[in-house]
Design a protein around this motif. Structure first.
Motif, mmCIF file in Angstrom:
data_model
loop_
_atom_site.group_PDB
_atom_site.id
_atom_site.type_symbol
_atom_site.label_atom_id
_atom_site.label_comp_id
_atom_site.label_asym_id
_atom_site.label_seq_id
_atom_site.Cartn_x
_atom_site.Cartn_y
_atom_site.Cartn_z
ATOM 1 N N ILE A 148 14.502 23.311 -2.291
ATOM 2 C CA ILE A 148 13.397 22.823 -1.698
ATOM 3 C C ILE A 148 12.938 21.611 -2.830
ATOM 4 O O ILE A 148 11.901 22.251 -3.572
ATOM 5 N N PHE A 149 12.809 19.938 -1.827
ATOM 6 C CA PHE A 149 11.612 18.894 -2.963
ATOM 7 C C PHE A 149 10.450 18.865 -2.498
ATOM 8 O O PHE A 149 10.683 18.706 -1.455
ATOM 9 N N GLU A 150 9.044 18.886 -2.989
ATOM 10 C CA GLU A 150 7.836 18.940 -2.255
ATOM 11 C C GLU A 150 7.842 17.476 -2.914
ATOM 12 O O GLU A 150 7.811 17.314 -4.647
ATOM 13 N N ILE A 151 7.381 16.331 -2.151
ATOM 14 C CA ILE A 151 6.716 15.305 -2.962
ATOM 15 C C ILE A 151 5.611 14.892 -1.995
ATOM 16 O O ILE A 151 4.661 13.831 -2.454
ATOM 17 N N GLY A 152 5.347 15.450 -0.617
ATOM 18 C CA GLY A 152 4.156 14.754 -0.089
ATOM 19 C C GLY A 152 2.423 15.593 -0.689
ATOM 20 O O GLY A 152 2.583 16.520 -1.168
ATOM 21 N N LEU A 153 1.726 14.024 -0.278
ATOM 22 C CA LEU A 153 0.362 14.804 -0.525
ATOM 23 C C LEU A 153 -0.601 15.315 0.336
ATOM 24 O O LEU A 153 -1.376 15.409 0.036
ATOM 25 N N GLY A 154 -0.354 16.117 1.149
ATOM 26 C CA GLY A 154 -1.107 16.842 2.574
ATOM 27 C C GLY A 154 -1.732 17.522 2.183
ATOM 28 O O GLY A 154 -2.972 16.992 2.186
ATOM 29 N N VAL A 187 1.301 -1.785 -0.164
ATOM 30 C CA VAL A 187 -0.179 0.543 0.326
ATOM 31 C C VAL A 187 1.093 1.232 -0.208
ATOM 32 O O VAL A 187 1.964 1.626 1.160
ATOM 33 N N CYS A 188 0.827 1.884 -1.010
ATOM 34 C CA CYS A 188 1.638 3.720 -1.295
ATOM 35 C C CYS A 188 0.498 4.431 -0.443
ATOM 36 O O CYS A 188 -1.007 4.343 -0.490
ATOM 37 N N GLY A 189 1.092 5.846 -0.112
ATOM 38 C CA GLY A 189 1.064 6.364 0.334
ATOM 39 C C GLY A 189 -0.297 7.492 0.261
ATOM 40 O O GLY A 189 -1.474 7.734 0.032
ATOM 41 N N SER A 190 0.039 7.336 -1.525
ATOM 42 C CA SER A 190 -0.813 7.908 -3.091
ATOM 43 C C SER A 190 -2.441 6.844 -3.241
ATOM 44 O O SER A 190 -3.420 7.417 -2.984
ATOM 45 N N ASP A 191 -2.335 5.377 -2.423
ATOM 46 C CA ASP A 191 -3.505 4.893 -2.984
ATOM 47 C C ASP A 191 -3.987 5.335 -1.307
ATOM 48 O O ASP A 191 -5.505 5.778 -1.392
ATOM 49 N N LEU A 192 -3.432 5.340 -0.562
ATOM 50 C CA LEU A 192 -4.231 5.943 0.820
ATOM 51 C C LEU A 192 -5.079 7.083 0.721
ATOM 52 O O LEU A 192 -5.796 7.552 1.408
#
Ligand code: ZN
Ligand code: ZN
Length: 334
Positions: free
Chosen positions: A252-258, A36-41
């Motif tokens: 700064i690298f942005e990858i989080g989907l918050g 399960v990936c964070g993006s599925d979540l």
């Protein structure tokens, strides 16, 4: 066959669905495990225009080739493979450069077509990449998430850098490992959930809970700031923290989907001459390199994965969404 079907926010159901068929150029993958990936979540938590129910998610899958369509080498039957889930056009300028994550016609398995939370699924043969036999499923299944980390750190990290990682989920912990593979001098990582820091610390980072993180970066850099910030959380608060922690001229690298949008203190971006770069998925090269790194023993994901039978998938998604536990779930299909 059985599939875990997403029916809308917070609704997953184990269903009996028709078996997939391998069209021309396709293979059917018989799933063994799917993480399960964070993006599925993210898709599970709230309605998303990119995940239209009913949908079988799952794009971090190890399986065996169970059927081949016309034009695919029948010798591949039975081959153990890792899913390479971006299906791209192969013709546009981005694809020709290997930047398949930028293809305008790009589709993602488990989002735009049925994915790995099912006993079987069909994909183009090129999306099934052979796995070296010595690589266990529990490590090989991290090829896709590690490729995300490779995509960031390959661009971000130079030898001797001090790197600050915000968010210590699986992607944050993989960022730590990848930053060291790119010869970072020091990696500081923070998370609001202190239990999750342990996994990043095991990869060599200094783990600092919540409010003390900025102080730790300041102390480590003589008040100058981190050379690189990797935001694997992606909220207004973490965008602000990243901007406070970055050194003048830093990246700064942005990858989080918050959060999809919010306030950013642009005077700080200007004043510090900071660069903010978005990161989505990975290139052909990142994926290949990730598999190579794992095959070379770059990562020992001890204690990372919790195996859950497919039938308990709904519960696993709820636990992840509500408690951030366990760290990473591996649904068992084979
Ligand atoms: Zn993923
Ligand atoms: Zn393309």
């Amino acid at each position: 066959m059985r599939a875990l079907v997403y029916l809308g926010p917070r609704r997953m159901e184990l269903q009996e669905v028709p078996d997939p068929v391998a069209g021309p150029g396709d293979v059917v993958i018989d799933s063994v495990v799917s993480a399960v990936c964070g993006s599925d979540l993210h898709g599970f938590r709230e309605a998303s225009p990119r995940r239209i129910p009913p949908l079988v998610m799952g794009h971090e899958t190890i399986g065996r080739i169970g059927a081949v369509g016309t034009g695919v080498d029948p010798e591949r039957l039975g081959q153990r493979v890792v899913l390479k889930p971006i299906i791209s056009c192969g013709r546009c300028a981005a694809c020709r450069a290997g930047d398949i994550n930028r293809c305008r016609e790009g589709r993602l398995v488990g989002r735009d077509l049925a994915g790995g939370f099912a006993e079987r699924f069909a994909v183009p043969a090129t999306a099934a990449v052979p796995v070296p036999s010595e690589l266990p499923d529990e490590v090989a299944v991290l090829t896709e998430p590690l490729a995300n980390a490779e995509h960031v750190t390959e661009r971000a990290v130079r030898e001797g850098d001090v790197v600050f990682v915000i968010g210590s989920g699986p992607i944050g912990a993989l960022m730590v490992r990848a930053a060291f593979l790119h010869r970072a001098r020091q990696v500081i990582v923070t998370d609001t959930n202190p239990e999750r820091l342990a996994f990043a610390v095991a990869q060599g980072a200094e783990g600092v809970p919540g409010d003390d993180a900025l102080e730790a970066v300041t102390a480590a850099t003589d008040g100058w700031g981190a050379d690189v910030v990797i935001d694997a959380a992606g909220f207004e608060t973490t965008w602000a923290l990243g901007l406070q922690a970055i050194r003048p001229g830093g990246h700064i690298f942005e990858i989080g989907l918050g959060a999809p949008r919010g306030m950013v203190e642009f005077f700080t971006v200007l004043g510090k001459e900071a660069t903010i770069t978005g990161s989505y998925a990975w290139s052909d090269q990142d994926f290949a390199r990730s598999l190579e790194l794992l095959a070379g023993g770059a990562l020992t994901p001890d204690g990372w994965l919790t195996r859950v039978p497919l039938a308990e998938g709904q519960q696993a998604f709820e636990d992840l969404a509500d408690r951030g536990q366990p760290f990473k779930v591996l649904l068992e299909l084979g």
